[in-house]
Design an enzyme around this catalytic site. Structure first.
Site, PDB file in Angstrom:
ATOM      1  N   ALA A 127      33.119  40.680  29.417  1.00 14.04           N
ATOM      2  CA  ALA A 127      32.494  41.436  30.497  1.00 14.04           C
ATOM      3  C   ALA A 127      32.407  40.526  31.711  1.00 14.04           C
ATOM      4  O   ALA A 127      31.651  39.555  31.727  1.00 14.04           O
ATOM      5  CB  ALA A 127      31.098  41.897  30.075  1.00 14.04           C
ATOM      6  N   LEU A 128      33.233  40.824  32.690  1.00 13.05           N
ATOM      7  CA  LEU A 128      33.256  39.994  33.902  1.00 13.05           C
ATOM      8  C   LEU A 128      32.879  40.806  35.133  1.00 13.05           C
ATOM      9  O   LEU A 128      31.999  40.435  35.905  1.00 13.05           O
ATOM     10  CB  LEU A 128      34.656  39.386  34.095  1.00 13.05           C
ATOM     11  CG  LEU A 128      34.867  38.663  35.430  1.00 13.05           C
ATOM     12  CD1 LEU A 128      34.108  37.337  35.453  1.00 13.05           C
ATOM     13  CD2 LEU A 128      36.348  38.412  35.699  1.00 13.05           C
ATOM     14  N   PRO A 131      29.663  46.478  38.801  1.00 16.68           N
ATOM     15  CA  PRO A 131      29.912  47.734  39.516  1.00 16.68           C
ATOM     16  C   PRO A 131      29.360  47.768  40.941  1.00 16.68           C
ATOM     17  O   PRO A 131      28.292  48.314  41.186  1.00 16.68           O
ATOM     18  CB  PRO A 131      29.208  48.774  38.631  1.00 16.68           C
ATOM     19  CG  PRO A 131      28.108  48.022  37.982  1.00 16.68           C
ATOM     20  CD  PRO A 131      28.573  46.606  37.823  1.00 16.68           C
ATOM     21  N   GLY A 335      59.990  63.279  44.120  1.00 20.32           N
ATOM     22  CA  GLY A 335      59.519  64.389  44.944  1.00 20.32           C
ATOM     23  C   GLY A 335      58.449  65.196  44.228  1.00 20.32           C
ATOM     24  O   GLY A 335      57.578  64.630  43.555  1.00 20.32           O
ATOM     25  N   GLU A 359      39.844  42.190  37.741  1.00 19.60           N
ATOM     26  CA  GLU A 359      39.728  40.745  37.537  1.00 19.60           C
ATOM     27  C   GLU A 359      39.326  40.560  36.081  1.00 19.60           C
ATOM     28  O   GLU A 359      38.438  41.258  35.594  1.00 19.60           O
ATOM     29  CB  GLU A 359      38.641  40.122  38.422  1.00 19.60           C
ATOM     30  CG  GLU A 359      38.950  40.091  39.901  1.00 19.60           C
ATOM     31  CD  GLU A 359      39.904  38.977  40.323  1.00 19.60           C
ATOM     32  OE1 GLU A 359      40.430  38.254  39.442  1.00 19.60           O
ATOM     33  OE2 GLU A 359      40.111  38.845  41.543  1.00 19.60           O
TER      34      GLU A 359
END
Lengths: 364, 386
Positions: A127-128, A131, A335, A359
């Site tokens: 967990a880096l 939020p 397209g 990251e």
């Protein structure tokens, strides 16, 4: 002497992983994205390739092959070419394993590394990210405070892959000595895994918010003990890996658009006969190669134990931008058809956007 | 094996060239930009001095990557002076690439320019109208036609001329010939005035029943309807990494100078800051550095392939396309970032912006490179992808 060709071992890695990604990931990619499900099976199959145990020395239960960031990112490119979400999920154990291999104390290596050498997938993650709009990996707001012989973690993390099933989560936090990393049990008191997050892309990858509220961790869970981690190096290893995955996505989109442009007929001839289309393809081919060379150089420097902050940062900026361009061209060349989810280019386009924000979601 | 380490030889050559750039090139850079077409005694003195060291470019035995490194470094000093270097020009590269040992012995020591472009054709070299006809009586080639945009045509002795043996046979009949200085019928008719690289002359030449020995043809005189032209084009695979290196060198000059100047103003370029903590100028510099590195690695790759004798047309074009475009944009941006001072002729940045523009034009424009890349990756012929 400067050279840019793969050695025999690397060719083998590339071939094996390309075939594996084609056979195993490609067929799952669409359905997994549509249903937001990660097939457990795929994780086990990646683990069965022995990619974790082969980087771990024999004394910790592994196969004692030389660990190489370059070899890892050659593999990462191929797996991401297959599918980015599944690749990130399947490689998530590296997020815990690599920092321990890099900076762990002897006791930590003995305790944790054998887990990655087993026959089944050892669910673990890191967990880096946090939020907020202005998230900066050099200014983490999650804190680690020493109190009563324990480290107390506080903060909110986001984009934590497989947090719901992870046996351990490596939590990065700002401590007294700078950036620190703690091995926290998935069911630790004070750690709560929130609802599954919803993103534009990476839909098959279970990503979660993780909240740490006075989460107490034993000090022997601090990676590297007193010495701590080399945070810059870990970030750079992560960037090299993310860059390679960006190359994988871009190459996938480029190849698909190229084949389509040769087959799609307009005004009586294949659209690839027109320079407006052909030049987009030429530019994509050129940029895919440029991105790969930048990623390789960062990894090569890291393998030599040198500081690669400049190389990794430049490569990451470049790869994030160019991936957006190449995957955009992919959609554009198809397209209206490119906009329909029956073709994979829109998925690569959505997944491609992630690299500017990511990251530490993969590591070499 | 993947390796980004330069050889000790390349590093040594780079360092040597760097001192020459600082001590000589940079000091006369502005003077000869403002005094186009004037004699440059400093260059000749320098060339004399360097003879003992085997010359600046170290002869033809050096490996291609070292040449690329040296060219980048020289161009960092000054691209015009690099192109006017008394040891020779593009014609020498062509001779080195395809000449027989006898020809190398005859022409290797003389300087040579290259004449491809004509008033009526540039990149479409297959439309060359200059003719070469064999006179069986004297066993001489007779060259007739007009060539323009010859880099160093005044400075260098010999000129490698592209001419057709038979216009009706198209590209296959195009061959290159060494026309030596003093050949009868060879005449310099115009000195061009240019946007940049002003210290390097660019000339027009007319060949009027110009007679040269039979042995002056480079490569085989045989007209192969399939693949014959590829021999001539292969020269470009060898020279394009060098031209790419020129663009990289000038761009690096502008970027180095911009960073140094910003630093004096208290603005440094951090590699470890999040994007919200970077100013627009810092971001621009980081992006330019990344672009420059990307162009350089593509170019190095093309050069290492040449060393190994591996076909590199695709990679050479990638390096050239990327470097020419990158240099054009980077130098423009540097002028912009430095404001009125950047625009001023007191500094060299504006000159570098003018100088490097040529790297996206000569030896095949950026657009021609894209065409080459596109044809190769699509497997298309010239008829399919025009």
């Amino acid at each position: 002497m400067a050279d840019f060709s793969l050695n025999e071992e690397q060719k083998l890695i590339q071939e094996t992983m390309r075939e594996f990604a084609q056979e195993e990931f490609r067929k799952l990619a669409h359905e997994s994205d549509e249903s937001s499900t990660l097939q457990e099976d795929a994780l086990e199959k990646v683990c069965a390739l022995g990619i974790f145990s082969s980087s771990i020395p024999e004394e910790y239960g592994g196969h004692e092959m030389e660990r190489s960031a370059l070899n890892t990112i050659i593999m990462a490119e191929e797996l991401a070419w297959g599918d980015l979400s599944i690749a990130l999920g399947a490689l998530s154990p590296l997020l815990m394993m690599t920092p321990i291999l890099e900076s762990g104390t002897e006791d930590q290596k003995k305790k944790w590394l054998p887990n990655f050498c087993g026959e089944s997938f050892y669910a673990s993650t890191a967990a880096l990210m946090e939020p907020r709009v202005s998230f900066d990996p050099f200014a983490l707001q999650t804190t680690a405070e020493e109190r009563g012989g324990k480290a107390v973690l506080n903060g909110v993390k986001c984009m934590v892959p497989l947090a719901d099933r992870a046996r351990q989560i490596l939590v990065y936090a700002k401590g007294a000595s700078g950036m620190e990393a703690y091995i926290v049990d998935g069911d630790a008191a004070g750690l709560s895994v929130g609802e599954r997050e919803k993103y534009m892309g990476l839909r098959a990858l279970p990503l979660f918010t993780v909240t740490l509220k006075d989460c107490e961790v034993d000090l022997d869970r601090r990676v590297g003990g007193e010495k701590g981690i080399d945070y810059n190096r870990l970030l750079n290893l992560s960037r090299a890996s993310l860059c390679a995955m960006a190359v994988g996505i871009s190459r996938a989109s480029h190849e698909y658009a190229l084949e389509y442009a040769k087959e799609r007929v307009a005004f009586g001839e294949p659209i690839a006969y027109r320079q407006s289309i052909a030049f987009m393809l030429a530019e994509s081919a050129m940029e895919v190669d440029a991105m790969r060379l930048l990623a390789w150089r960062a990894a090569w420097k890291l393998d030599r134990g040198e500081d690669a902050t400049r190389e990794s940062t430049l490569a990451k900026r470049y790869c994030a931008d160019q991936t957006m361009k190449v995957t955009d061209y992919g959609v554009q060349i198809l397209g209206g058809h490119g906009y329909i989810r029956e073709h994979p280019v829109e998925r690569w386009f959505r997944n491609g956007r992630s690299f500017a924000a990511l990251e530490g979601l993969a590591i070499a | 094996m993947i390796d980004f380490e330069l050889s000790p030889e390349a590093l040594k050559a780079q360092e040597r060239v760097r001192t020459i750039c600082e001590n000589v090139f940079r000091k006369i850079s502005r003077k000869y930009d403002e005094n186009e077409h004037s004699e440059m005694p400093e260059l000749h003195e320098l060339a004399e001095e360097l003879k003992g060291e085997g010359g600046l470019r170290g002869g033809m035995n050096r490996d291609f990557l070292t040449n690329v490194i040296v060219t980048e470094e020289l161009s960092w000093g000054d691209l015009g002076l690099t192109l006017a270097w008394p040891e020779g020009g593009l014609g020498n590269a062509a001779i080195n690439a395809v000449a027989t040992p006898e020809q190398k012995a005859r022409f290797g020591k003389a300087t040579a320019s290259m004449a491809i472009t004509e008033p009526g054709c540039g990149s479409d070299t297959s439309n060359i109208t200059t003719t070469a006809k064999l006179d069986p009586e004297t066993n001489e080639w007779i060259i007739n036609g007009e060539k323009i945009f010859i880099t160093g045509g005044k400075t260098y002795d010999n000129v490698v001329v592209w001419a057709t043996l038979d216009r009706s046979l198209g590209r296959a009949a195009i061959k290159s010939f060494v026309v030596e200085k003093g050949a009868p019928g060879r005449e310099l008719v115009k000195l061009e005035h240019k946007l940049g690289i002003r210290s390097s002359d660019t000339v027009a030449m007319v060949f009027n029943d110009c007679r040269i020995p039979y042995e002056n043809i480079l490569g085989s005189p045989e007209i192969k309807t399939r693949g014959g032209f590829k021999g001539a084009m292969a020269t470009f695979d060898a020279t394009r990494p060098g031209v790419a290196a020129m663009g990289i060198g000038v761009a690096r000059a502008a970027l180095d100078f911009t960073k140094e100047t910003l630093e004096k103003e208290g603005i440094t370029i951090p590699y470890d800051k999040g994007m919200h903590d970077l100013s627009a100028v810092q971001k621009a510099v980081l992006d330019m550095e990344a672009e420059l590195e990307a162009a350089r690695l593509l170019t190095w790759r093309a050069a290492t392939m040449l060393n190994k004798g591996v076909r590199n047309s695709l990679e050479a074009s990638m390096g050239k396309a990327k470097a020419g475009r990158m240099a054009t944009l980077v130098t423009q941006r540097c002028v912009e970032i430095l404001g009125p001072c950047g625009y001023s002729r007191d500094w060299l940045v504006e000159k570098w912006m003018r100088d490097c523009k040529i790297t996206d034009i000569f030896e095949g424009t950026g657009q021609i490179q894209m065409l080459i890349i596109a044809r190769q990756i699509l497997g298309y012929t010239r008829a399919e992808l025009k």
